[in-house]
Design a protein around this motif. Structure first.
Motif, PDB file in Angstrom:
ATOM      1  N   GLU A  38       0.817  -1.217   0.000  1.00 24.42           N
ATOM      2  CA  GLU A  38       0.000   0.000   0.000  1.00 24.42           C
ATOM      3  C   GLU A  38       0.851   1.267   0.000  1.00 24.42           C
ATOM      4  O   GLU A  38       0.337   2.362   0.229  1.00 24.42           O
ATOM      5  N   GLY A  39       2.161   1.111  -0.238  1.00 20.83           N
ATOM      6  CA  GLY A  39       3.037   2.276  -0.279  1.00 20.83           C
ATOM      7  C   GLY A  39       3.405   2.812   1.087  1.00 20.83           C
ATOM      8  O   GLY A  39       3.754   3.994   1.209  1.00 20.83           O
ATOM      9  N   MET A  40       3.355   1.968   2.122  1.00 19.88           N
ATOM     10  CA  MET A  40       3.677   2.383   3.485  1.00 19.88           C
ATOM     11  C   MET A  40       4.986   1.745   3.933  1.00 19.88           C
ATOM     12  O   MET A  40       5.376   0.686   3.432  1.00 19.88           O
ATOM     13  N   LYS A  41       5.627   2.385   4.892  1.00 16.82           N
ATOM     14  CA  LYS A  41       6.938   1.943   5.362  1.00 16.82           C
ATOM     15  C   LYS A  41       6.929   1.863   6.881  1.00 16.82           C
ATOM     16  O   LYS A  41       6.525   2.808   7.554  1.00 16.82           O
ATOM     17  N   LEU A  42       7.362   0.727   7.413  1.00 15.27           N
ATOM     18  CA  LEU A  42       7.419   0.498   8.855  1.00 15.27           C
ATOM     19  C   LEU A  42       8.858   0.645   9.333  1.00 15.27           C
ATOM     20  O   LEU A  42       9.758  -0.019   8.823  1.00 15.27           O
ATOM     21  N   GLU A  43       9.067   1.526  10.321  1.00 12.75           N
ATOM     22  CA  GLU A  43      10.392   1.767  10.873  1.00 12.75           C
ATOM     23  C   GLU A  43      10.318   1.739  12.395  1.00 12.75           C
ATOM     24  O   GLU A  43       9.270   2.028  12.986  1.00 12.75           O
ATOM     25  N   VAL A  44      11.439   1.396  13.024  1.00 11.41           N
ATOM     26  CA  VAL A  44      11.547   1.347  14.483  1.00 11.41           C
ATOM     27  C   VAL A  44      12.686   2.267  14.904  1.00 11.41           C
ATOM     28  O   VAL A  44      13.807   2.155  14.389  1.00 11.41           O
ATOM     29  N   TYR A  45      12.391   3.188  15.841  1.00 14.42           N
ATOM     30  CA  TYR A  45      13.380   4.145  16.323  1.00 14.42           C
ATOM     31  C   TYR A  45      13.388   4.136  17.849  1.00 14.42           C
ATOM     32  O   TYR A  45      12.363   3.870  18.490  1.00 14.42           O
ATOM     33  N   SER A  46      14.542   4.475  18.413  1.00 14.95           N
ATOM     34  CA  SER A  46      14.662   4.578  19.860  1.00 14.95           C
ATOM     35  C   SER A  46      14.214   5.958  20.327  1.00 14.95           C
ATOM     36  O   SER A  46      14.081   6.898  19.536  1.00 14.95           O
ATOM     37  N   LYS A  47      14.007   6.081  21.625  1.00 12.47           N
ATOM     38  CA  LYS A  47      13.552   7.353  22.186  1.00 12.47           C
ATOM     39  C   LYS A  47      14.611   8.434  22.038  1.00 12.47           C
ATOM     40  O   LYS A  47      14.288   9.610  21.816  1.00 12.47           O
ATOM     41  N   ASN A  48      15.885   8.073  22.144  1.00  9.56           N
ATOM     42  CA  ASN A  48      16.949   9.068  22.027  1.00  9.56           C
ATOM     43  C   ASN A  48      16.999   9.663  20.624  1.00  9.56           C
ATOM     44  O   ASN A  48      17.188  10.876  20.456  1.00  9.56           O
ATOM     45  N   ILE A  49      16.814   8.836  19.601  1.00  2.96           N
ATOM     46  CA  ILE A  49      16.823   9.341  18.229  1.00  2.96           C
ATOM     47  C   ILE A  49      15.620  10.239  17.986  1.00  2.96           C
ATOM     48  O   ILE A  49      15.719  11.283  17.325  1.00  2.96           O
ATOM     49  N   VAL A  50      14.458   9.862  18.533  1.00  3.04           N
ATOM     50  CA  VAL A  50      13.256  10.687  18.360  1.00  3.04           C
ATOM     51  C   VAL A  50      13.435  12.041  19.038  1.00  3.04           C
ATOM     52  O   VAL A  50      13.060  13.083  18.493  1.00  3.04           O
ATOM     53  N   LYS A  51      14.014  12.050  20.242  1.00  2.00           N
ATOM     54  CA  LYS A  51      14.273  13.319  20.926  1.00  2.00           C
ATOM     55  C   LYS A  51      15.220  14.194  20.119  1.00  2.00           C
ATOM     56  O   LYS A  51      15.015  15.399  19.970  1.00  2.00           O
ATOM     57  N   PRO A  91       7.643  21.506  15.459  1.00  6.61           N
ATOM     58  CA  PRO A  91       6.213  21.476  15.823  1.00  6.61           C
ATOM     59  C   PRO A  91       5.727  20.113  16.299  1.00  6.61           C
ATOM     60  O   PRO A  91       4.642  20.024  16.883  1.00  6.61           O
ATOM     61  N   TYR A  92       6.504  19.060  16.066  1.00  3.52           N
ATOM     62  CA  TYR A  92       6.098  17.708  16.461  1.00  3.52           C
ATOM     63  C   TYR A  92       6.713  17.286  17.793  1.00  3.52           C
ATOM     64  O   TYR A  92       6.766  16.095  18.104  1.00  3.52           O
ATOM     65  N   GLU A  93       7.156  18.227  18.594  1.00  8.84           N
ATOM     66  CA  GLU A  93       7.850  17.901  19.839  1.00  8.84           C
ATOM     67  C   GLU A  93       6.936  17.221  20.850  1.00  8.84           C
ATOM     68  O   GLU A  93       7.393  16.464  21.708  1.00  8.84           O
ATOM     69  N   THR A  94       5.630  17.459  20.760  1.00  6.07           N
ATOM     70  CA  THR A  94       4.700  16.886  21.739  1.00  6.07           C
ATOM     71  C   THR A  94       4.583  15.366  21.623  1.00  6.07           C
ATOM     72  O   THR A  94       4.209  14.709  22.595  1.00  6.07           O
ATOM     73  N   VAL A  95       4.896  14.797  20.465  1.00  9.01           N
ATOM     74  CA  VAL A  95       4.740  13.351  20.291  1.00  9.01           C
ATOM     75  C   VAL A  95       5.863  12.571  20.967  1.00  9.01           C
ATOM     76  O   VAL A  95       5.806  11.334  21.009  1.00  9.01           O
ATOM     77  N   ILE A  96       6.870  13.246  21.507  1.00 14.23           N
ATOM     78  CA  ILE A  96       7.955  12.537  22.197  1.00 14.23           C
ATOM     79  C   ILE A  96       7.415  11.793  23.413  1.00 14.23           C
ATOM     80  O   ILE A  96       7.963  10.768  23.826  1.00 14.23           O
ATOM     81  N   GLN A  97       6.319  12.285  23.995  1.00 17.90           N
ATOM     82  CA  GLN A  97       5.731  11.626  25.165  1.00 17.90           C
ATOM     83  C   GLN A  97       5.210  10.228  24.844  1.00 17.90           C
ATOM     84  O   GLN A  97       5.034   9.408  25.748  1.00 17.90           O
ATOM     85  N   LEU A  98       4.950   9.943  23.578  1.00 17.51           N
ATOM     86  CA  LEU A  98       4.455   8.620  23.198  1.00 17.51           C
ATOM     87  C   LEU A  98       5.558   7.573  23.170  1.00 17.51           C
ATOM     88  O   LEU A  98       5.269   6.377  23.079  1.00 17.51           O
ATOM     89  N   PHE A  99       6.810   8.002  23.244  1.00 18.73           N
ATOM     90  CA  PHE A  99       7.932   7.078  23.139  1.00 18.73           C
ATOM     91  C   PHE A  99       8.486   6.802  24.529  1.00 18.73           C
ATOM     92  O   PHE A  99       8.867   7.723  25.257  1.00 18.73           O
ATOM     93  N   VAL A 100       8.524   5.534  24.907  1.00 15.90           N
ATOM     94  CA  VAL A 100       9.117   5.100  26.168  1.00 15.90           C
ATOM     95  C   VAL A 100      10.441   4.396  25.904  1.00 15.90           C
ATOM     96  O   VAL A 100      11.439   4.638  26.570  1.00 15.90           O
ATOM     97  N   ALA A 101      10.462   3.535  24.936  1.00 18.13           N
ATOM     98  CA  ALA A 101      11.682   2.840  24.519  1.00 18.13           C
ATOM     99  C   ALA A 101      11.666   2.820  22.989  1.00 18.13           C
ATOM    100  O   ALA A 101      11.331   3.821  22.362  1.00 18.13           O
TER     101      ALA A 101
END
Length: 249
Positions: free
Chosen positions: A123-136, A143-153
């Motif tokens: 369907e043209g979608m891509k699944l990726e896995v990232y750590s919390k440190n990389i997301v931070k 503007p997407y800084e609020t979504v960091i709270q969704l990441f625990v590990a």
């Protein structure tokens, strides 16, 4: 002879016996000092903090912990060039993709993960896995800084160039190891309930067609209301003319 002895031993029944031995009475008030090695181990394991004082009991565990210096070492992470590269790529994905889904990932084997990637790839979608440190590192100051709270590990993300929210929900429902927590659709953060409501709206082309049909119906209704009085007047005049012609004839 040996066979008879063996047969007699096998046929004989053994009854276990219990014998109670009364030992030395333990002195609870004045116990005997422990062995040297045990006393040495107890001395090493004895806490160095004054736990009997009122001040120690009132302090939180974070201040009375003896491993705080070791914990502080892990709080400051060394600079990793590879993590900076991943963070840059993740930031570009957040800025360019129209659909970003945040997944709660349960334990999944490699075979199921591969099949999930294949379903999303179709369907043209891509699944990726990232750590919390990389997301931070990628989303701090954006503007997407609020979504960091969704990441625990380590958390899973799905990216897509088009807002195919309905297809995404259908695919993830077939993968029990993943659950959608929230998503960003065309720059707006939506919850799972809002994403389901968005999927029921349909695609943009059908919404535009419905809007054009609504505007056309409103315009045609306005024209019919404006010309209704004139049409009624014309029909009434025609009826009067027909009646006069019949009378004259």
């Amino acid at each position: 002879m040996a066979g008879l002895i063996k047969e007699g031993l096998l046929r004989s029944t053994w009854i276990p016996g219990l014998q109670f031995v009364r030992g030395r009475k333990v002195n609870v008030q004045r116990p005997r000092p422990p062995h040297y090695e045990r006393a040495l181990a107890l001395a090493v394991l004895q806490p160095q903090y004054d736990w009997d004082s009122k001040v120690a009991n009132s302090l939180p565990k974070s201040e009375t912990c003896m491993k705080i210096p070791e914990i502080e070492k892990y709080k400051t992470r060394p600079d990793n060039p590879l993590e900076r590269i991943f963070a840059k790529e993740l930031k570009e994905l957040f800025e360019t993709k129209k659909l970003i889904a945040f997944l709660h990932a349960n334990p999944i084997c490699g075979e199921d993960l591969f099949s999930a990637r294949v379903k999303l790839k179709k369907e043209g979608m891509k699944l990726e896995v990232y750590s919390k440190n990389i997301v931070k590192m990628a989303l701090n100051g954006t503007p997407y800084e609020t979504v960091i709270q969704l990441f625990v590990a380590h958390s899973a993300l799905i990216f897509c160039d088009e807002p195919k929210v309905g297809k995404l929900i259908k695919i993830v429902k077939k993968i029990p190891q993943y659950a959608i927590m929230a998503g960003i659709v065309e720059g707006r953060l939506l919850s799972m309930t809002q994403m389901q409501a968005y999927a029921e709206l349909g695609d943009l082309d059908s919404a535009r067609a419905q809007l054009v049909a609504t505007l056309n119906s409103a315009g045609s209704g306005l024209v019919s209301r404006l010309t209704q009085a004139q049409n009624n007047l014309i029909t009434n005049l025609n009826q009067i003319i027909e009646q006069k012609t019949k009378v004259d004839s």
